[in-house]
Design a protein around this motif. Structure first.
Motif, short mmCIF file in Angstrom:
data_model
loop_
_atom_site.label_atom_id
_atom_site.label_comp_id
_atom_site.label_asym_id
_atom_site.label_seq_id
_atom_site.Cartn_x
_atom_site.Cartn_y
_atom_site.Cartn_z
N PHE A 16 0.85 -1.18 0.00
CA PHE A 16 0.00 0.00 0.00
C PHE A 16 0.89 1.23 0.00
CE2 PHE A 16 -2.22 3.49 1.96
CZ PHE A 16 -3.46 3.45 1.34
N GLY A 17 0.70 2.07 -0.98
CA GLY A 17 1.48 3.29 -1.06
C GLY A 17 0.59 4.51 -1.19
N SER A 18 1.00 5.57 -0.57
CA SER A 18 0.35 6.87 -0.75
C SER A 18 1.42 7.94 -0.52
CB SER A 18 -0.84 7.05 0.19
OG SER A 18 -0.44 7.13 1.53
N ARG A 19 1.03 9.18 -0.69
CA ARG A 19 2.02 10.24 -0.53
C ARG A 19 2.47 10.40 0.91
NH1 ARG A 19 -0.80 14.38 -4.75
NH2 ARG A 19 -0.08 13.27 -6.58
N ARG A 20 1.48 10.40 1.82
CA ARG A 20 1.81 10.61 3.24
C ARG A 20 0.98 9.65 4.09
NH1 ARG A 20 0.31 15.54 1.52
NH2 ARG A 20 -1.40 15.61 3.01
N GLY A 24 -3.14 7.78 3.95
CA GLY A 24 -3.44 6.35 3.97
C GLY A 24 -4.01 5.87 5.28
N VAL A 25 -4.09 6.75 6.26
CA VAL A 25 -4.51 6.37 7.61
C VAL A 25 -5.93 5.79 7.62
CG1 VAL A 25 -5.45 8.58 8.42
CG2 VAL A 25 -4.31 7.06 10.02
N PHE A 26 -6.75 6.17 6.67
CA PHE A 26 -8.11 5.65 6.61
C PHE A 26 -8.12 4.14 6.40
CE2 PHE A 26 -8.41 10.01 4.87
CZ PHE A 26 -9.12 10.57 5.91
N PHE A 27 -7.12 3.63 5.72
CA PHE A 27 -7.08 2.22 5.39
C PHE A 27 -6.11 1.42 6.25
CE2 PHE A 27 -8.02 4.54 1.44
CZ PHE A 27 -9.29 4.05 1.21
N GLN A 28 -5.16 2.06 6.90
CA GLN A 28 -4.09 1.33 7.58
C GLN A 28 -4.62 0.40 8.65
OE1 GLN A 28 -0.52 3.44 8.29
NE2 GLN A 28 0.39 1.79 9.46
#
Length: 123
Positions: A16-20, A24-28
């Motif tokens: 899982f990659g995102s900028r910050r 991505g905290v919604f999915f972590q």
């Protein structure tokens, strides 16, 4: 979906990659929950390309890293293996190249020809 129907699948790995982290905290927590439940995720990797104070890390970097390639190299050759890449078109091409680097170009080409490499991308 498959797990909810009682179907048994092979090991599933997620990068899982995102900028910050805050994007991505919604999915972590949900992803980490799937990692703890048997049969859903064998391992999840997280990377961020614009996290303040940290070196950029892209999904293709994670694929090529020792922690990931040692897991994926042996299963990439198996005929029942499917790979799903979702995200930007550039990222998908980088990930496909990384997969060619860790396994073999012919393996990934065969996966594409047999419709086992699935890409859902945007430009």
């Amino acid at each position: 979906y498959f797990h909810s129907r009682g179907e048994i699948l092979g090991p599933a790995y997620l990068i899982f990659g995102s900028r910050r982290v805050d994007e991505g905290v919604f999915f972590q927590s949900e992803i980490e929950g799937f990692e703890r439940k048997d049969g859903i995720l064998a391992k999840a990797f997280f990377c961020y390309s614009r996290e303040p104070g940290k070196e950029k890390e892209y999904t293709s970097d994670v694929l090529k890293s020792g922690k990931c390639k040692d897991l994926l190299r042996p299963i990439a050759e198996k005929p029942e293996t499917h790979v799903f890449i979702c995200g930007s078109a550039n990222m998908a091409e980088d990930c496909k190249q990384a997969m060619r680097d860790i396994s073999s170009p012919s393996c990934i080409d065969k996966m594409e020809k047999e419709n086992r490499l699935h890409c859902d991308v945007f430009s």
